[in-house]
Motif scaffolding. Structure first.
Motif, PDB file in Angstrom:
ATOM      1  N   SER A   1     -17.876   6.472 -20.078  1.00 18.30           N
ATOM      2  CA  SER A   1     -18.571   6.874 -21.300  1.00 18.30           C
ATOM      3  C   SER A   1     -18.308   5.875 -22.422  1.00 18.30           C
ATOM      4  O   SER A   1     -19.061   5.824 -23.401  1.00 18.30           O
ATOM      5  CB  SER A   1     -18.128   8.265 -21.743  1.00 18.30           C
ATOM      6  N   ARG A   2     -17.263   5.064 -22.284  1.00 18.13           N
ATOM      7  CA  ARG A   2     -16.973   4.031 -23.272  1.00 18.13           C
ATOM      8  C   ARG A   2     -16.104   2.965 -22.630  1.00 18.13           C
ATOM      9  O   ARG A   2     -15.295   3.251 -21.733  1.00 18.13           O
ATOM     10  CB  ARG A   2     -16.289   4.608 -24.500  1.00 18.13           C
ATOM     11  N   ILE A   3     -16.284   1.744 -23.095  1.00 16.87           N
ATOM     12  CA  ILE A   3     -15.526   0.610 -22.581  1.00 16.87           C
ATOM     13  C   ILE A   3     -15.154  -0.301 -23.748  1.00 16.87           C
ATOM     14  O   ILE A   3     -15.860  -0.356 -24.760  1.00 16.87           O
ATOM     15  CB  ILE A   3     -16.326  -0.197 -21.532  1.00 16.87           C
ATOM     16  N   ALA A   4     -14.043  -0.983 -23.635  1.00 19.67           N
ATOM     17  CA  ALA A   4     -13.649  -1.983 -24.629  1.00 19.67           C
ATOM     18  C   ALA A   4     -14.052  -3.360 -24.123  1.00 19.67           C
ATOM     19  O   ALA A   4     -13.952  -3.650 -22.926  1.00 19.67           O
ATOM     20  CB  ALA A   4     -12.141  -1.927 -24.863  1.00 19.67           C
ATOM     21  N   VAL A   5     -14.527  -4.207 -25.055  1.00 22.91           N
ATOM     22  CA  VAL A   5     -15.074  -5.514 -24.673  1.00 22.91           C
ATOM     23  C   VAL A   5     -14.617  -6.586 -25.661  1.00 22.91           C
ATOM     24  O   VAL A   5     -14.489  -6.335 -26.860  1.00 22.91           O
ATOM     25  CB  VAL A   5     -16.620  -5.498 -24.663  1.00 22.91           C
ATOM     26  N   ASP A   6     -14.410  -7.785 -25.133  1.00 15.74           N
ATOM     27  CA  ASP A   6     -14.156  -8.956 -25.977  1.00 15.74           C
ATOM     28  C   ASP A   6     -14.578 -10.193 -25.189  1.00 15.74           C
ATOM     29  O   ASP A   6     -14.809 -10.118 -23.970  1.00 15.74           O
ATOM     30  CB  ASP A   6     -12.673  -9.052 -26.367  1.00 15.74           C
ATOM     31  N   THR A   7     -14.694 -11.315 -25.867  1.00 15.33           N
ATOM     32  CA  THR A   7     -15.012 -12.569 -25.186  1.00 15.33           C
ATOM     33  C   THR A   7     -14.140 -13.684 -25.739  1.00 15.33           C
ATOM     34  O   THR A   7     -13.601 -13.589 -26.842  1.00 15.33           O
ATOM     35  CB  THR A   7     -16.489 -12.976 -25.387  1.00 15.33           C
ATOM     36  N   GLU A   8     -14.028 -14.744 -24.969  1.00 13.00           N
ATOM     37  CA  GLU A   8     -13.389 -15.978 -25.427  1.00 13.00           C
ATOM     38  C   GLU A   8     -14.359 -17.124 -25.178  1.00 13.00           C
ATOM     39  O   GLU A   8     -14.951 -17.213 -24.093  1.00 13.00           O
ATOM     40  CB  GLU A   8     -12.072 -16.251 -24.681  1.00 13.00           C
ATOM     41  N   SER A   9     -14.534 -17.991 -26.182  1.00 13.68           N
ATOM     42  CA  SER A   9     -15.428 -19.129 -26.059  1.00 13.68           C
ATOM     43  C   SER A   9     -14.675 -20.416 -26.357  1.00 13.68           C
ATOM     44  O   SER A   9     -13.495 -20.398 -26.724  1.00 13.68           O
ATOM     45  CB  SER A   9     -16.622 -18.967 -27.002  1.00 13.68           C
ATOM     46  N   ASN A  10     -15.364 -21.535 -26.243  1.00 10.57           N
ATOM     47  CA  ASN A  10     -14.692 -22.834 -26.352  1.00 10.57           C
ATOM     48  C   ASN A  10     -15.298 -23.707 -27.441  1.00 10.57           C
ATOM     49  O   ASN A  10     -15.452 -24.917 -27.270  1.00 10.57           O
ATOM     50  CB  ASN A  10     -14.744 -23.560 -25.008  1.00 10.57           C
ATOM     51  N   SER A  11     -15.643 -23.109 -28.578  1.00 11.36           N
ATOM     52  CA  SER A  11     -16.346 -23.845 -29.627  1.00 11.36           C
ATOM     53  C   SER A  11     -15.562 -25.047 -30.137  1.00 11.36           C
ATOM     54  O   SER A  11     -16.148 -26.020 -30.615  1.00 11.36           O
ATOM     55  CB  SER A  11     -16.668 -22.914 -30.793  1.00 11.36           C
ATOM     56  N   LEU A  12     -14.240 -25.008 -30.073  1.00 12.02           N
ATOM     57  CA  LEU A  12     -13.422 -26.115 -30.572  1.00 12.02           C
ATOM     58  C   LEU A  12     -13.200 -27.208 -29.536  1.00 12.02           C
ATOM     59  O   LEU A  12     -12.532 -28.211 -29.829  1.00 12.02           O
ATOM     60  CB  LEU A  12     -12.059 -25.591 -31.041  1.00 12.02           C
ATOM     61  N   HIS A  13     -13.763 -27.018 -28.341  1.00 11.22           N
ATOM     62  CA  HIS A  13     -13.434 -27.940 -27.247  1.00 11.22           C
ATOM     63  C   HIS A  13     -14.647 -28.443 -26.477  1.00 11.22           C
ATOM     64  O   HIS A  13     -14.474 -29.192 -25.512  1.00 11.22           O
ATOM     65  CB  HIS A  13     -12.481 -27.251 -26.263  1.00 11.22           C
ATOM     66  N   ALA A  14     -15.863 -28.077 -26.874  1.00 10.52           N
ATOM     67  CA  ALA A  14     -17.045 -28.489 -26.124  1.00 10.52           C
ATOM     68  C   ALA A  14     -18.197 -28.767 -27.079  1.00 10.52           C
ATOM     69  O   ALA A  14     -18.253 -28.226 -28.187  1.00 10.52           O
ATOM     70  CB  ALA A  14     -17.451 -27.410 -25.121  1.00 10.52           C
TER      71      ALA A  14
END
Length: 370
Positions: free
Chosen positions: A28-41
């Motif tokens: 009924s609910r989930i926790a979400v996050d992401t990691e990106s590489n804006s400082l390295h690509a």
């Protein structure tokens, strides 16, 4: 505490991904996050997606050819997606995978609506759960593989506590009479596909605002920025990691013609050894090219500026009474639309926020003279 938590599930095979999708679809609910590489690509991309239910998952998008089974989960209005500072994550997920969203809870926005002093995840985890996280991993290269054990632990903490935090903040929002306000903001945050396109312009225009440059210097700066973009794309790194903005402006001012002059303007010997020819060629083009024209932004008419200042002044006072930041009272899109369109369009401008319209509508009309 973090060291007592069971290890997260690393999702990098079709089988483990299918099991993840099956688990998420039942929640009924989930926790979400992401990691990106804006400082390295050169072109940023999502490098890791974290989920928490009763289990913590780390999804490696580099190892999986198709993440489309996540699309109906993100779009399902029956599954609440809990983020902390959702805006950037939603933009990245929409950009890279085309996901759309419904039924969101943003724990940072909830904390801001409550007027909390600490709204960053580091401060919130320390305050509510006594958990310390290492901020250095915010700037880590999440595109590198394998991830270190410290990175894995950091990433899982981004979602592990969010569902419990959500319940605490919901209770506080309800008690403060601000739950409906939060719901409206969560609902609008889902409209990622409708975000306005950035109008920052090309790189040379953005940098030119930082210095008073002549027309010829601006022309050199344009050529230098274009050369830097080509180098950055070739190396797959952010442009600022090729040549710093301030040094690029110094080169535009100095119009060097030799490697020694490039060194004197701030480039390192390594940079000169690698890119001197391209930098000097850009300068030479800039010296001969037709002069660029600095774009002049249109100035709003006086009536718009007057309404804007009145709204800002009122908003600041109303925010102080609520104990929140000014944009909680009247977010920027509402602020500028009302300044441009005036009191007659109050209801249409604020139709997506009935709570604010009811609480502040009459005050706004008074401020605008409607």
């Amino acid at each position: 505490m973090p060291h007592t938590l069971p290890p997260p599930v690393w999702v990098a095979t079709p089988e483990s991904f299918a099991a993840l999708a099956a688990d998420l679809s039942k929640q009924s609910r989930i926790a979400v996050d992401t990691e990106s590489n804006s400082l390295h690509a050169y072109r940023e991309q999502v490098c890791l997606i974290q989920f928490s239910t009763e289990t913590d998952y780390l999804v490696d998008p580099f190892a999986l050819s198709d993440l489309s089974p996540l699309a109906p989960i993100f779009a399902d209005p029956k599954i609440e997606k809990v983020f902390h500072a959702a805006e950037y994550d939603l933009i990245c997920l929409y950009r890279d995978f085309g996901f759309t969203f419904s039924n969101l809870f943003d724990t940072m926005q909830a904390a801001r609506i409550l007027g909390r002093d600490k709204v960053g995840l580091e401060g919130v985890l320390a305050e509510y759960f006594g958990v310390a996280v290492n901020k250095k991993f915010q700037k880590a290269d999440w595109g590198a593989r394998p991830l270190t054990s410290e990175q894995i632990n950091y990433a899982r903490l981004d979602t592990h506590y969010l569902l419990s935090l959500r319940d605490m903040l919901y209770a506080d929002l309800a008690a403060a009479g601000r739950w409906e306000l939060a719901r409206e903001d969560f609902r609008r945050a889902c409209w990622v596909g409708e975000q306005p396109v950035s109008r920052n312009g090309p790189a040379w225009e953005r940098l030119s605002r930082r210095r008073d440059l002549s027309a010829r210097e601006l022309t050199l700066l344009r050529e230098l920025c274009e050369a830097r973009e080509i180098i950055a794309e070739r190396l797959d790194r952010p442009p600022f990691k090729v040549v710093d903005d301030d040094i690029l402006i110094a080169i535009a001012r100095g119009a060097p013609s030799t490697r020694e002059e490039l060194l004197g303007l701030g480039l390192s010997e390594r940079q000169v050894g690698r890119w001197a020819n391209e930098m000097l060629a850009a300068v030479a083009r800039g010296v001969e090219a037709p002069l660029v024209r600095r774009p002049r932004p249109e100035r709003p008419d006086d009536a718009v500026l007057v309404r804007l200042e009145k709204l800002k002044s009122w908003r600041k006072k109303a925010a102080q009474k609520m104990g929140v930041e000014s944009d909680i009272v009247l977010p920027r899109p509402f602020l500028f639309s009302l300044a441009e369109r005036g009191p007659r369009d109050l209801k249409s401008v604020m139709e997506s926020s009935p709570w604010r319209l009811e609480q502040f509508g009459s005050q706004i009309l008074d401020v605008l003279g409607g």
